[in-house]
Design an enzyme around this catalytic site. Structure first.
Site, PDB file in Angstrom:
ATOM      1  N   LEU A 104      -5.926 -24.956 -23.244  1.00 55.63           N
ATOM      2  CA  LEU A 104      -5.668 -26.307 -23.688  1.00 55.63           C
ATOM      3  C   LEU A 104      -6.949 -26.815 -24.341  1.00 55.63           C
ATOM      4  CD1 LEU A 104      -3.748 -27.897 -20.652  1.00 55.63           C
ATOM      5  CD2 LEU A 104      -2.779 -27.017 -22.781  1.00 55.63           C
ATOM      6  N   ASP A 105      -6.816 -27.578 -25.426  1.00 54.07           N
ATOM      7  CA  ASP A 105      -7.996 -28.119 -26.090  1.00 54.07           C
ATOM      8  C   ASP A 105      -8.819 -28.951 -25.109  1.00 54.07           C
ATOM      9  OD1 ASP A 105      -7.037 -26.969 -28.376  1.00 54.07           O
ATOM     10  OD2 ASP A 105      -6.225 -28.827 -29.203  1.00 54.07           O
ATOM     11  N   LYS A 106     -10.077 -29.114 -25.432  1.00 52.02           N
ATOM     12  CA  LYS A 106     -10.988 -29.850 -24.550  1.00 52.02           C
ATOM     13  C   LYS A 106     -10.480 -31.257 -24.250  1.00 52.02           C
ATOM     14  CE  LYS A 106     -15.852 -31.211 -24.113  1.00 52.02           C
ATOM     15  NZ  LYS A 106     -17.194 -31.165 -24.756  1.00 52.02           N
TER      16      LYS A 106
END
Length: 243
Positions: A104-106
């Site tokens: 998952l993106d930051k």
């Protein structure tokens, strides 16, 4: 579960590297069924033998499975030189070989599976299996019926092929902000954000709700986690075999 070398068992349980745990054994800090361990190569029956290290019981888990509600600001990695990782959030883990299943993106929140089961991870992530993932997103501007149609047909996000058909459900559409759920069966880089960008929208908040048969536990606040139940593990394994 069978037999495991003592040094491997201790290393997998987080007591140090192979060389470090060998020193523990040689210094008589490890006992097997009340007797000092004979050597680091000693075979242990993990179902029957009682192992203590420095007076504390050693629990061996071949596989661990955790559901994490990933908070924003944490990276989906095992190690990172700058940011805290999702694996570091699992404070009571027994295994030192845990990893996140997918990324998952930051700045993205929500469901993330943390495990050391590489076979299961591969089954869930293999593109050809088309495991469904559902996201809740907030985007700037209205989301229209035309957008729903375009998502269902597949979008050009700058790659060789269009995205696979996706299910877009509008919970609330407004001129300033819309709230939606999106179900996709791929895992391309920044896919959700790029799909909305393709229709002229910008994602301002993103949270994953499901992955295959696994649904985020609503009782988990961002940053909190729990072990998967036996039923959840079994359902994921069946998902990986049947998709």
């Amino acid at each position: 579960m069978g037999q495991v070398r003592l040094d491997k068992l201790l290393a997998d349980a987080g007591y140090g590297t192979r060389s470090q745990v060998r020193q523990l054994v040689r210094k008589k800090h490890v006992t097997i069924n009340g007797e000092p361990a004979k050597g680091p190569e000693q075979k242990i029956d993990v179902d029957k033998d009682q192992i203590f290290c420095e007076g504390k019981p050693v629990f061996y888990a071949a596989y661990e499975y955790y559901m994490l509600n990933k908070p924003a600001g944490v990276v989906s990695a095992v190690t990172d030189n700058r940011d805290k990782t999702v694996v570091e959030l699992i404070e009571d883990r027994q295994r030192r070989d845990l990893f996140p299943v997918g990324r998952l993106d930051k700045d993205t929140e929500g469901l993330l599976l943390i495990t050391n089961d590489g076979i299961l991870a591969n089954r869930l992530l293999t593109p050809g299996r088309h495991v469904e993932k559902t996201y809740y997103a907030e985007v700037d501007g209205p989301v229209t019926q035309m957008d729903i149609k375009l998502f269902a047909e597949g979008l050009d996000i700058g790659e060789e092929r269009r995205t696979l058909p996706a299910v877009l459900i509008v919970e609330e559409s407004g001129n300033a902000c819309s709230k939606v759920q999106l179900t996709i069966t791929e895992g391309k880089f920044h896919q959700v954000k790029r799909m909305f960008q393709a229709v002229g929208r910008r994602v301002t908040f993103l949270k994953r709700l499901t992955m295959g048969s696994l649904t985020l536990d609503e009782a988990l606040a961002p940053g909190e986690y729990r072990k998967l139940t036996e039923g959840e593990i079994l359902a994921l394994k069946k998902q990986g075999l049947s998709t």
